[in-house]
Design an enzyme around this catalytic site. Sequence first.
Site, PDB file in Angstrom:
ATOM      1  N   TYR A 147       0.857  -1.187   0.000  1.00 41.64           N
ATOM      2  CA  TYR A 147       0.000   0.000   0.000  1.00 41.64           C
ATOM      3  C   TYR A 147       0.888   1.231   0.000  1.00 41.64           C
ATOM      4  O   TYR A 147       1.790   1.344   0.824  1.00 41.64           O
ATOM      5  CB  TYR A 147      -0.906  -0.012   1.236  1.00 41.64           C
ATOM      6  N   ASP A 242       9.309   2.640  -0.051  1.00 40.48           N
ATOM      7  CA  ASP A 242       8.262   3.329   0.695  1.00 40.48           C
ATOM      8  C   ASP A 242       8.472   2.980   2.170  1.00 40.48           C
ATOM      9  O   ASP A 242       8.139   1.890   2.622  1.00 40.48           O
ATOM     10  CB  ASP A 242       6.886   2.872   0.207  1.00 40.48           C
ATOM     11  N   LYS A 270       3.962  10.007   8.500  1.00 39.82           N
ATOM     12  CA  LYS A 270       3.696  10.653   9.797  1.00 39.82           C
ATOM     13  C   LYS A 270       4.789  10.546  10.862  1.00 39.82           C
ATOM     14  O   LYS A 270       4.860  11.400  11.751  1.00 39.82           O
ATOM     15  CB  LYS A 270       2.391  10.086  10.340  1.00 39.82           C
TER      16      LYS A 270
HETATM   17  N1  HOZ Z   1      -5.220   1.985   6.475  1.00 43.56           N
HETATM   18  C1  HOZ Z   1      -4.443   2.932   7.204  1.00 43.56           C
HETATM   19  C2  HOZ Z   1      -3.226   2.319   7.811  1.00 43.56           C
HETATM   20  N2  HOZ Z   1      -2.488   1.476   6.981  1.00 43.56           N
HETATM   21  C3  HOZ Z   1      -5.283   3.489   8.309  1.00 43.56           C
HETATM   22  C4  HOZ Z   1      -5.403   4.925   8.286  1.00 43.56           C
HETATM   23  C5  HOZ Z   1      -6.328   5.411   9.399  1.00 43.56           C
HETATM   24  O1  HOZ Z   1      -7.456   4.959   9.468  1.00 43.56           O
HETATM   25  O2  HOZ Z   1      -5.906   6.269  10.154  1.00 43.56           O
END
Ligand code: HOZ
Length: 437
Positions: A147, A242, A270
């Site tokens: 992802y 990534d 983040k």
């Molecule tokens: N699918 C995101 C983590 N891989 C989650 C993002 C979120 O809901 O904060």
Amino acid sequence: MAGLKLTSSEALFERAVQIMPGGVNSPVRAFKAVGGKPVFIENAKGQYLYDVDGNRYTDYIGSWGPMILGHSDERILEAVVKQIQKGISYGTSSALEVEMAELIIEMVPVLEMVRMVNSGTEAVMSAVRAARGFTGRDKIIKFEGCYHGHADTLLVKAGSGVMTAGVPDSIGVPKGCAKDTLTAEYNNLESVKALFAENYNKIACVIVEPVAANMGLVLPEKGFLTGLRKLCDDNGTLLLFDEVITGFRLKADGASGYYGVKPDIVTYGKIIGAGMPVGAYGGRKDVMSVVAPLGNVYQAGTLSGNPIAMCAGITQLKILKDSPEIYTYVDKLGKRFRDGVQKVFKEYKKQVNVSGIGSLSCIYFTQNKVCDYRTAKTSDTEEFAKYFTHMLSKGNYFGPSQFEAIFISAAHTSKDIDKTLEDITEYIVNSNSNKRF
Ligand code: HOZ
């Protein structure tokens, strides 16, 4: 049911679904894959989340990675509070941006130049544009189940929420946007070689999560990352790591340092902002020199390098740089967790597959070895949902999806891990006796 008083979380969710898609701002938070209703968080401190009903949870997502020091670390709060007095957003250059760039480059030797953005999605989208601009090629190779955020080009056979929802690709992505995204199998160099052979001199970059942390947690097999490096070199293609999840978490210099493989471009999210909405991409100077205003790859943003986000991030990164023992500690807890999980499941003769590296882990409810998207999908997601529900009821907050990783922070203690292991044991005992959850 009539007469039953709603909890504060339930009441908030009832309001939220009326005016927000699915009642959430990010799909996985809706608990669709695990059933039940999401809990709404009021505050977070150390290793704990507290919901609006006053329940406390040991947090195993850490805002999906960045809270490696735990929530509301006093040193970060103090720095941010000081910085806020000086203004919230400037939309123009500040010394903090220079300090941040110097710090990241010092910590990660493969970086020569960086650009700050606002999220991992933005970082990857921009990095791919830079790779295409640098090479003059359009096609890219990504891996099934990896992802890289929700930019159109990358929402192809993606992991994380897309995998959780069971949709291979998102609708709304024009075919034209996705046609140059080729997908290979994670840990399968032959599948990459075949794509290179079919697309001679057309591949701008290979983008990979060096540890795939959005289809649960799949580790690169020996030779996979070095094999990718070689294939890229042989084909004049850039290698893009990534590191939104692995950056500054596996080690201070991330997966590139951990595995000793040198990518041409790296993306971060983040963790660079200590949980604030921050991302960054960086790499070789010649590659990054295509980015405007130095070059003609356009990419911009008012909030990029935001002073509050920079200040939070700099404070956290400095702590990580100066305290390598943090990694020793979280890695030890990660091992304690995985060893404990393996032990209890074995003891009760239940087969699971536990994967992990350092402070990252995943429990797959499958007997199969998990090495890629296909094998990750063999996990019993219904059983995961039961497990998740039990663990939440006992005060453990895991990602509400089989395909998200487990994160441990420096604020966790062995006592926390042991309590979680007791709750897992209780889950197994109950499920062995077919007790309904
Ligand atoms: N699918 C995101 C983590 N891989 C989650 C993002 C979120 O809901 O904060």
